[in-house]
Design a protein around this motif. Sequence first.
Motif, PDB file in Angstrom:
ATOM      1  N   ARG A  82      39.561 -26.174  42.494  1.00 15.52           N
ATOM      2  CA  ARG A  82      38.139 -26.447  42.312  1.00 15.52           C
ATOM      3  C   ARG A  82      37.697 -26.236  40.866  1.00 15.52           C
ATOM      4  O   ARG A  82      37.016 -27.077  40.295  1.00 15.52           O
ATOM      5  N   ASN A 146      34.491 -26.303  52.925  1.00 16.58           N
ATOM      6  CA  ASN A 146      35.270 -27.104  51.985  1.00 16.58           C
ATOM      7  C   ASN A 146      36.750 -26.935  52.312  1.00 16.58           C
ATOM      8  O   ASN A 146      37.149 -25.994  53.006  1.00 16.58           O
ATOM      9  N   SER A 179      40.139 -33.313  53.555  1.00 15.11           N
ATOM     10  CA  SER A 179      38.765 -33.248  53.070  1.00 15.11           C
ATOM     11  C   SER A 179      37.999 -34.490  53.517  1.00 15.11           C
ATOM     12  O   SER A 179      38.558 -35.585  53.637  1.00 15.11           O
ATOM     13  N   LEU A 181      35.962 -36.071  51.814  1.00 18.74           N
ATOM     14  CA  LEU A 181      35.929 -37.022  50.702  1.00 18.74           C
ATOM     15  C   LEU A 181      37.097 -37.993  50.773  1.00 18.74           C
ATOM     16  O   LEU A 181      36.997 -39.139  50.339  1.00 18.74           O
ATOM     17  N   ARG A 186      30.727 -38.729  51.283  1.00 20.97           N
ATOM     18  CA  ARG A 186      30.000 -38.707  50.023  1.00 20.97           C
ATOM     19  C   ARG A 186      29.965 -37.289  49.472  1.00 20.97           C
ATOM     20  O   ARG A 186      29.955 -36.306  50.214  1.00 20.97           O
ATOM     21  N   VAL A 187      29.922 -37.185  48.163  1.00 21.43           N
ATOM     22  CA  VAL A 187      29.846 -35.886  47.511  1.00 21.43           C
ATOM     23  C   VAL A 187      28.472 -35.279  47.791  1.00 21.43           C
ATOM     24  O   VAL A 187      27.447 -35.935  47.560  1.00 21.43           O
ATOM     25  N   PRO A 188      28.397 -34.056  48.304  1.00 21.28           N
ATOM     26  CA  PRO A 188      27.083 -33.486  48.640  1.00 21.28           C
ATOM     27  C   PRO A 188      26.294 -33.126  47.387  1.00 21.28           C
ATOM     28  O   PRO A 188      26.844 -32.951  46.298  1.00 21.28           O
ATOM     29  N   LYS A 195      28.168 -28.279  51.710  1.00 15.59           N
ATOM     30  CA  LYS A 195      29.609 -28.421  51.714  1.00 15.59           C
ATOM     31  C   LYS A 195      29.972 -29.890  51.922  1.00 15.59           C
ATOM     32  O   LYS A 195      29.189 -30.691  52.446  1.00 15.59           O
ATOM     33  N   GLU A 196      31.192 -30.230  51.519  1.00 18.05           N
ATOM     34  CA  GLU A 196      31.651 -31.610  51.651  1.00 18.05           C
ATOM     35  C   GLU A 196      32.197 -31.911  53.036  1.00 18.05           C
ATOM     36  O   GLU A 196      32.289 -33.070  53.429  1.00 18.05           O
TER      37      GLU A 196
END
Length: 414
Positions: A82, A146, A179, A181, A186-188, A195-196
């Motif tokens: 990350r 995540n 994940s 993604l 979509r990216v939060p 969280k994603e």
Amino acid sequence: MSAAAVAVWLGSVVSILSRSHADRNVYPSAGVLFVHVLEREYFKGEFPPYPKAGDANSDPITFNTNLKGYPDRPGWLRYIQRTQHSDGVLYGSPTAENAGRPSVIEITAYNRRTFETARHNLVINIMGTEEFPLPYQAEFYIKNMNVEEMLASEVLGDFLGAVKNIWQPDRLNAINITSALDRGGRVPLPINNLKEGVYVMVGADVAFSSCLREVESPHNQQRCSQEMEPSISCDKKFRAQFDIDWCKISLVDINRVFPVYITRPEPGNGILPEFGLYDPPSETLMSRNYFSDFLITLAVPSAVAVVLLFILGYTMCCRREGLEKRNMQTPDIQLVHHNSIQKSSKELRSMSKNREISWPLSTLPVFNPVSGEVVPPLHPDNYETTSMPLMQTQTNLQNQITIPQQRPSGKWYS
């Protein structure tokens, strides 16, 4: 160059070059989630101490992982880190096709402050077993996690414990973690600690419990189609720590899934079939004459344009009637009307230029309706108009000319 300078230069070169160490071997099983954490603390000892005290703990370190001899990792293996101050994680679910072949993963650690590198090798020996994959597989979508948080051993253990309570299997394993993604999510937004989301697939050796089957009921399916939360009796087992979207749960029984075989044509020998003798064109080709193409492209449109121009010129110039012919064919009364209108228009234009002019002729009769003669103006050009009222009556018009009227002849009229 002095000996001391050479020693310092050699020391800097050696510190910049990456270091290789003994290989580390791991033995994951096919069909079971594999997680390997790249700890920053382990690689800090590979770099020389920084001159400033207390700064070594905050070195930004990033990792690069690739299959030895290739620029990227195997298809089943993923990597995430990350930030530069967090540990990296290698994770994935090896398949049975990769069993028996060791995969050497080169791990290169970069110190972003000192630009030094350290390299380790991770040898992954995938073990194939008959127990895996487990026949009953369920995939959950957890909205408040995540992927790196879910990969932590204690968090994953808590989730598997909650699933075991509602499923009651003899064997339960995590198969894969993905994940959101990677599934098109979509990216939060960076607000409210959003969280994603993460997909977690688990497998068991017994059929799905009644709690998991509640998602397939018509009532819950209708609520999911209306984007409403379904009513699941065992949701309270997860709600304290995991926010599960029950509309996205997937239940798969691999015993009922039949493999689909795609028929592909057999590859040939790479030799084209016979099409007869090859007859290439002659090398002595004559050049093409483009004069006829030039005539068709330019000469013909030009000739048509000249003809059209001649017809237009004849129509516009040679077929005009002229003013004299027009006046001869026009009645006299119409010409008088037209003449009076022209004079009135000229008078109005002159009045717009000079306000103090004689009385406008446009307010008087312009011609005699009987004889057709033009009536002279009522006032001469030198007539004083400053003392004339704006609206005149018949008593004020002293110089008004009486228009003669035509009377029928007879004894009753004199």
